[in-house]
Motif scaffolding. Sequence first.
Motif, short mmCIF file in Angstrom:
data_model
loop_
_atom_site.label_atom_id
_atom_site.label_comp_id
_atom_site.label_asym_id
_atom_site.label_seq_id
_atom_site.Cartn_x
_atom_site.Cartn_y
_atom_site.Cartn_z
N ARG A 104 0.85 -1.20 0.00
CA ARG A 104 0.00 0.00 0.00
C ARG A 104 0.88 1.25 0.00
NH1 ARG A 104 -5.12 -0.27 2.01
NH2 ARG A 104 -5.22 1.87 1.23
N PRO A 105 1.71 1.45 -1.02
CA PRO A 105 2.61 2.62 -1.03
C PRO A 105 1.87 3.94 -1.06
CG PRO A 105 2.62 1.54 -3.17
CD PRO A 105 1.89 0.63 -2.23
N GLU A 106 0.59 3.92 -1.47
CA GLU A 106 -0.18 5.17 -1.49
C GLU A 106 -0.43 5.72 -0.08
OE1 GLU A 106 -3.28 1.89 -1.17
OE2 GLU A 106 -1.35 2.20 -2.19
N LEU A 107 -0.17 4.91 0.94
CA LEU A 107 -0.34 5.37 2.32
C LEU A 107 0.88 6.12 2.85
CD1 LEU A 107 -2.02 2.21 3.95
CD2 LEU A 107 -3.13 4.27 3.04
N LEU A 108 1.94 6.17 2.08
CA LEU A 108 3.17 6.82 2.54
C LEU A 108 2.94 8.31 2.76
CD1 LEU A 108 5.78 5.08 0.24
CD2 LEU A 108 5.71 4.94 2.74
N ARG A 109 3.31 8.77 3.93
CA ARG A 109 3.32 10.19 4.29
C ARG A 109 4.51 10.43 5.22
NH1 ARG A 109 -0.30 9.94 1.15
NH2 ARG A 109 -2.32 11.01 1.14
N THR A 110 5.25 11.48 4.97
CA THR A 110 6.32 11.88 5.88
C THR A 110 6.11 13.35 6.23
OG1 THR A 110 7.84 10.33 4.82
CG2 THR A 110 8.80 12.01 6.25
N VAL A 111 6.02 13.64 7.51
CA VAL A 111 5.70 14.99 7.97
C VAL A 111 6.94 15.67 8.52
CG1 VAL A 111 4.33 16.35 9.59
CG2 VAL A 111 3.31 14.36 8.48
N VAL A 166 3.60 22.99 7.80
CA VAL A 166 3.89 21.56 7.76
C VAL A 166 4.19 21.15 6.33
CG1 VAL A 166 2.92 19.26 8.13
CG2 VAL A 166 2.48 21.07 9.79
N ASP A 167 5.27 20.39 6.14
CA ASP A 167 5.56 19.77 4.85
C ASP A 167 5.14 18.31 4.91
OD1 ASP A 167 6.62 22.07 3.87
OD2 ASP A 167 8.71 21.46 4.03
N VAL A 168 4.31 17.89 3.97
CA VAL A 168 3.88 16.50 3.89
C VAL A 168 4.42 15.92 2.59
CG1 VAL A 168 1.93 14.92 3.91
CG2 VAL A 168 1.77 17.09 5.15
N THR A 169 5.37 15.01 2.71
CA THR A 169 5.95 14.40 1.51
C THR A 169 5.17 13.14 1.17
OG1 THR A 169 8.16 15.26 1.99
CG2 THR A 169 8.02 13.35 0.52
N VAL A 170 4.70 13.08 -0.07
CA VAL A 170 3.96 11.93 -0.58
C VAL A 170 4.65 11.46 -1.86
CG1 VAL A 170 1.80 12.83 0.38
CG2 VAL A 170 2.37 13.28 -2.02
N PRO A 171 4.46 10.21 -2.26
CA PRO A 171 5.00 9.78 -3.55
C PRO A 171 4.40 10.61 -4.67
CG PRO A 171 4.31 7.88 -2.24
CD PRO A 171 3.78 9.09 -1.55
N PHE A 172 5.22 10.96 -5.67
CA PHE A 172 4.72 11.75 -6.79
C PHE A 172 3.52 11.07 -7.45
CE2 PHE A 172 4.87 12.71 -11.39
CZ PHE A 172 4.51 14.06 -11.31
N CYS A 209 2.65 22.30 2.79
CA CYS A 209 3.20 21.99 1.47
C CYS A 209 3.05 20.50 1.21
CB CYS A 209 4.67 22.37 1.37
SG CYS A 209 4.98 24.14 1.38
N ILE A 210 2.56 20.16 0.05
CA ILE A 210 2.57 18.78 -0.42
C ILE A 210 3.81 18.63 -1.27
CG2 ILE A 210 1.37 17.01 -1.76
CD1 ILE A 210 0.01 17.77 0.89
N SER A 211 4.78 17.88 -0.78
CA SER A 211 6.08 17.73 -1.43
C SER A 211 6.22 16.35 -2.04
CB SER A 211 7.20 17.95 -0.41
OG SER A 211 7.08 19.22 0.22
N THR A 212 7.01 16.26 -3.11
CA THR A 212 7.29 14.98 -3.74
C THR A 212 8.78 14.88 -4.06
OG1 THR A 212 7.12 15.56 -6.08
CG2 THR A 212 5.04 15.22 -4.90
N GLU A 213 9.19 13.70 -4.50
CA GLU A 213 10.58 13.49 -4.88
C GLU A 213 10.90 14.04 -6.28
OE1 GLU A 213 8.44 10.03 -6.77
OE2 GLU A 213 8.22 11.31 -4.99
N ALA A 214 9.86 14.37 -7.04
CA ALA A 214 10.05 14.78 -8.43
C ALA A 214 10.77 16.12 -8.53
CB ALA A 214 8.70 14.85 -9.13
N GLY A 215 11.74 16.19 -9.42
CA GLY A 215 12.44 17.44 -9.68
C GLY A 215 13.54 17.78 -8.70
N ARG A 216 13.83 16.88 -7.76
CA ARG A 216 14.86 17.16 -6.76
C ARG A 216 16.19 16.54 -7.16
NH1 ARG A 216 12.60 19.16 -2.06
NH2 ARG A 216 10.33 18.97 -1.97
N ASP A 217 17.27 17.14 -6.67
CA ASP A 217 18.59 16.58 -6.89
C ASP A 217 18.85 15.47 -5.88
OD1 ASP A 217 19.05 18.46 -8.89
OD2 ASP A 217 19.85 19.92 -7.45
N ASP A 218 19.98 14.76 -6.04
CA ASP A 218 20.36 13.73 -5.08
C ASP A 218 20.51 14.31 -3.68
OD1 ASP A 218 20.33 11.82 -6.99
OD2 ASP A 218 22.49 11.81 -7.33
#
Length: 218
Positions: A104-111, A166-172, A209-218
Amino acid sequence: MPARDVLNREQIQEHLAQLPEWRYGLGALRTVLKCESSAAALDLFSAVGALAQESNHHPDVDWRYDTLFITLTSHDAAGRVTARDAALARSISKMAHAAGVTPRPELLRTVEIAIDTDAPEAISEIWRTALGYKVQRDGSLADPYGRGPAIWFQETQSPNVNRFHVDVTVPFSESASTLEALTSAGATLDHEHAPMWVVATDAQGNRLCISTEAGRDD
């Protein structure tokens, strides 16, 4: 001796193409595995632990009733993703599939909590001391046991009236549905920095902010 098997973003994406139940976010490989029962989740937890001991490479696992949240990085590589993480992810996925576990990767959230400030050095130590956190390479603060949200300082010469957000990182792959749901709930969205992050403001002016991994550097 520093790790020599650190993966760059292109290599991570190549591995993820073979690991459909895993996502990359905030510098780690992550997945969520939902089991038939709490007992089944505990059995899987134990099996993952045995696998980790065998490979001498240990993930962070959060057991919540019938669900396991798993995070993979390499401590000897300064918390970056290595080939060992990808290998362990494949082994965990194979084990989970054999056990009939539902990914269930859609449940991923990092705050994370962000604080607007024009002088991070004036306040960082106060927050670190109060929380018992450690200072990261980028100046942010992290719970050494991974329980609480990270704190980072958004340096600006013109701090927002409401300095906290709050920044909430979710999968793109899940971000579009999350943003659509926020719009339906009444949030105003600012897409200026998409897809890295989208600022959502509620009816009272509070931001997240809803953040994703897309567009980020290493």
